[in-house]
Enzyme design. Structure first.
Site, PDB file in Angstrom:
ATOM      1  N   LYS A   1      -9.192  -4.290  -6.094  1.00 34.63           N
ATOM      2  CA  LYS A   1     -10.329  -3.239  -6.272  1.00 34.63           C
ATOM      3  C   LYS A   1      -9.657  -1.801  -6.596  1.00 34.63           C
ATOM      4  O   LYS A   1     -10.011  -1.108  -7.043  1.00 34.63           O
ATOM      5  CB  LYS A   1     -10.961  -2.981  -4.995  1.00 34.63           C
ATOM      6  CG  LYS A   1     -12.137  -4.173  -4.838  1.00 34.63           C
ATOM      7  CD  LYS A   1     -12.750  -3.767  -3.428  1.00 34.63           C
ATOM      8  CE  LYS A   1     -11.965  -4.670  -2.160  1.00 34.63           C
ATOM      9  NZ  LYS A   1     -12.978  -4.812  -1.154  1.00 34.63           N
TER      10      LYS A   1
ATOM     11  N   LYS B   1      -2.113  -9.826  -7.961  1.00 36.89           N
ATOM     12  CA  LYS B   1      -3.535 -10.020  -7.778  1.00 36.89           C
ATOM     13  C   LYS B   1      -4.648  -9.244  -8.171  1.00 36.89           C
ATOM     14  O   LYS B   1      -4.377  -8.064  -8.372  1.00 36.89           O
ATOM     15  CB  LYS B   1      -3.678 -10.496  -6.463  1.00 36.89           C
ATOM     16  CG  LYS B   1      -3.608  -9.073  -5.434  1.00 36.89           C
ATOM     17  CD  LYS B   1      -4.125  -9.486  -4.032  1.00 36.89           C
ATOM     18  CE  LYS B   1      -4.139  -7.951  -3.457  1.00 36.89           C
ATOM     19  NZ  LYS B   1      -4.871  -7.745  -2.272  1.00 36.89           N
TER      20      LYS B   1
ATOM     21  N   LYS C   1       0.721  -1.136  -0.235  1.00 36.64           N
ATOM     22  CA  LYS C   1      -0.033   0.062   0.127  1.00 36.64           C
ATOM     23  C   LYS C   1       0.918   1.200  -0.115  1.00 36.64           C
ATOM     24  O   LYS C   1       0.567   2.216  -0.673  1.00 36.64           O
ATOM     25  CB  LYS C   1      -1.066  -0.029   1.307  1.00 36.64           C
ATOM     26  CG  LYS C   1      -1.916  -1.022   1.167  1.00 36.64           C
ATOM     27  CD  LYS C   1      -3.337  -0.035   0.942  1.00 36.64           C
ATOM     28  CE  LYS C   1      -4.376  -1.066   0.625  1.00 36.64           C
ATOM     29  NZ  LYS C   1      -5.654  -1.479   1.493  1.00 36.64           N
TER      30      LYS C   1
HETATM   31  P1  TYM Z   1     -10.492  -6.942   1.429  1.00 37.80           P
HETATM   32  O1  TYM Z   1     -11.432  -6.231   1.298  1.00 37.80           O
HETATM   33  O2  TYM Z   1      -9.212  -6.511   0.896  1.00 37.80           O
HETATM   34  O3  TYM Z   1     -10.818  -8.508   0.725  1.00 37.80           O
HETATM   35  C1  TYM Z   1     -11.914  -9.258   1.178  1.00 37.80           C
HETATM   36  C2  TYM Z   1     -11.628 -10.740   0.923  1.00 37.80           C
HETATM   37  O4  TYM Z   1     -11.400 -10.833  -0.595  1.00 37.80           O
HETATM   38  C3  TYM Z   1     -10.278 -11.981  -0.581  1.00 37.80           C
HETATM   39  N1  TYM Z   1      -9.336 -11.252  -1.841  1.00 37.80           N
HETATM   40  C4  TYM Z   1      -9.302 -11.991  -2.777  1.00 37.80           C
HETATM   41  N2  TYM Z   1      -9.289 -13.327  -2.787  1.00 37.80           N
HETATM   42  C5  TYM Z   1      -8.709 -13.950  -4.003  1.00 37.80           C
HETATM   43  N3  TYM Z   1      -8.250 -13.269  -5.246  1.00 37.80           N
HETATM   44  C6  TYM Z   1      -8.141 -12.057  -5.066  1.00 37.80           C
HETATM   45  N4  TYM Z   1      -7.502 -11.221  -5.945  1.00 37.80           N
HETATM   46  C7  TYM Z   1      -8.393 -11.345  -3.858  1.00 37.80           C
HETATM   47  N5  TYM Z   1      -8.607 -10.219  -3.146  1.00 37.80           N
HETATM   48  C8  TYM Z   1      -8.973  -9.995  -2.112  1.00 37.80           C
HETATM   49  C9  TYM Z   1      -9.223 -11.338   0.605  1.00 37.80           C
HETATM   50  O5  TYM Z   1      -8.359 -12.185   0.972  1.00 37.80           O
HETATM   51  C10 TYM Z   1     -10.295 -11.212   1.713  1.00 37.80           C
HETATM   52  O6  TYM Z   1     -10.622 -12.343   2.274  1.00 37.80           O
HETATM   53  N6  TYM Z   1      -8.245  -7.281   5.738  1.00 37.80           N
HETATM   54  C11 TYM Z   1      -9.162  -7.704   5.082  1.00 37.80           C
HETATM   55  C12 TYM Z   1     -10.618  -7.403   5.660  1.00 37.80           C
HETATM   56  C13 TYM Z   1     -10.821  -7.812   7.219  1.00 37.80           C
HETATM   57  C14 TYM Z   1     -10.992  -9.180   7.631  1.00 37.80           C
HETATM   58  C15 TYM Z   1     -10.944  -8.858   9.068  1.00 37.80           C
HETATM   59  C16 TYM Z   1     -10.935 -10.548   7.107  1.00 37.80           C
HETATM   60  C17 TYM Z   1     -10.894  -7.011   8.297  1.00 37.80           C
HETATM   61  N7  TYM Z   1     -10.913  -7.570   9.479  1.00 37.80           N
HETATM   62  C18 TYM Z   1     -11.286  -9.955  10.218  1.00 37.80           C
HETATM   63  C19 TYM Z   1     -11.042 -11.419   8.029  1.00 37.80           C
HETATM   64  C20 TYM Z   1     -11.411 -11.365   9.562  1.00 37.80           C
HETATM   65  C21 TYM Z   1      -9.356  -7.214   3.641  1.00 37.80           C
HETATM   66  O7  TYM Z   1      -8.572  -6.213   3.550  1.00 37.80           O
HETATM   67  O8  TYM Z   1     -10.261  -7.734   2.932  1.00 37.80           O
END
Ligand code: TYM
Length: 361
Positions: free
Chosen positions: A233, A230, A111
């Protein structure tokens, strides 16, 4: 039967990587486990969010959860900031986390890099904002982003302590398993270390040590424009990802433009990262195995393959979008309020235990 918890940030629209890497598993897991799924709005603030768009995105993600199959009768569904103990516990955990541990987090390093990239490419921003497919950025002008970066600097403390808030999210509910994509594994591992350290320090098992749960395939969906990174968004180009709200024509256009490997054979494998990624996506949206797809398209070219892939994606997305549009915002708000009340009962109990353990009166 396990206690399962996971979350997504309400930043822009969700993409097929978020679905395949995380939410698809959640829908299955809620059938025979105790499940908690929420929307991490406080985490989203680590990157500038225009207030009216953030409000909209939070409600949209809630409606997407419901349209994808999360069921409020089976899962607790809520918004992170509605349950005050998340931020409260994050502070407490922050006092036992080492700076070096957070400095090592790859998401933080990425980031920081991408933020400085933005400043270095401000000229490109003007161009990006004009890209018709980048709908969510359209209401933010380049000047607004520039002003923001000047005001707030490239980095912020929240970006650095992001994994501590995530650890609080997980530990507050005695979570046993955390279904996430590959990129979040390191954060769950840090959460395990924090839980063990806390328990040892205070000589009591206050926290359950959680396990990451990474699916066999789909845990790392790669960018359509660059299969070495990867799908994200926040990618610079909308041709990187398929949003869950993309329409039929956009999906066709994006798949047509997707990068392929040299040659003309529809074959996956480690040496063919682009086709490997497209085949994985196709397989997960069609319930056909990669081998079956390779057979189906043997002797045919990329054009036929891409048409098939776009059709499979569109069949899923059209059905999803119909459900999404049928869910009213008021319905989502009611479900979120009920979820927050149910989550708060648990988090208040846990917080009392934590305060007792550490000596707060
Ligand atoms: P976030 O919003 O970035 O992503 C949400 C979920 O999507 C998965 N993901 C992917 N999986 C496969 N391929 C990809 N290209 C890809 N991009 C994203 C992420 O691994 C995630 O599971 N930090 C977390 C949010 C969070 C969280 C938590 C998760 C905050 N507190 C507690 C679990 C438990 C996040 O940034 O998600």
């Amino acid at each position: 039967m396990s206690r399962i918890l996971s979350a997504v940030q309400p930043t822009n629209n969700l993409h097929i990587g978020n679905y395949l890497g995380a939410i698809k598993q959640w829908v299955e897991l809620q059938e025979s486990n105790e499940t908690i799924f929420f929307i991490v709005d406080l985490h989203a603030l680590t990157v500038y969010q225009k207030p009216e768009l953030l409000r909209q995105n939070i409600l949209d993600v809630a409606r997407m959860y419901l349209a994808l199959g999360l069921n409020p009768n089976k899962s607790i569904i809520f918004v992170q900031s509605h349950v005050k103990e998340h931020a409260e516990l994050a502070w407490i955990l922050g006092t036992i986390v080492k700076m070096g541990e957070l400095e090592r987090m790859t998401q933080f390093k990425d980031k920081i890099e991408s933020l400085s990239e933005i400043t270095g490419q401000i000229k490109n921003l003007e161009m990006l904002i004009k890209d018709e497919t980048r709908i969510y950025l359209a209401p933010v002008t380049a000047q607004e982003i520039l002003d923001y970066i000047k005001k707030r600097g490239h980095s912020n403390v929240g970006l650095f302590t992001y994994p501590v808030l995530m650890a609080a999210d997980i530990l507050l509910y005695d979570t046993e398993r955390v279904p996430v994509g590959e990129d979040q594994k390191q954060h769950v591992e840090l959460t395990r270390d924090i839980a063990e350290r806390f328990n040892k320090l205070y000589g009591k098992v206050v926290f359950t040590v959680p396990e990451p749960m990474i699916s066999q395939s789909g845990a790392r969906v790669m960018g359509l424009d660059d299969p070495a990174k990867k799908m994200s968004k926040s990618a610079a180009s909308a041709y990187n990802y398929i949003s869950l709200l993309d329409d039929v024509a956009t999906v066709k256009k994006k798949i047509k433009k997707a990068v392929t490997d040299s040659g003309a054979e529809v074959l996956g494998g480690a040496s063919r990262p682009a086709l490997n990624n497209l085949l994985t996506i196709y397989s997960l949206f069609s319930d056909k195995s990669v081998t079956a797809l390779e057979k189906e398209f043997a002797g045919k070219g990329y054009v036929d393959f891409k048409n098939g892939l776009a059709d499979a994606l569109n069949a899923f997305l059209e059905a999803f979008q119909e459900k999404f549009h049928a869910i009213k915002e008021s319905e989502a708000r009611d479900i979120l309020a009920d979820g927050a009340a149910r989550a708060s009962t648990r988090s208040a109990l846990k917080m009392a235990q934590i305060k007792e353990a550490i000596g707060l009166i």
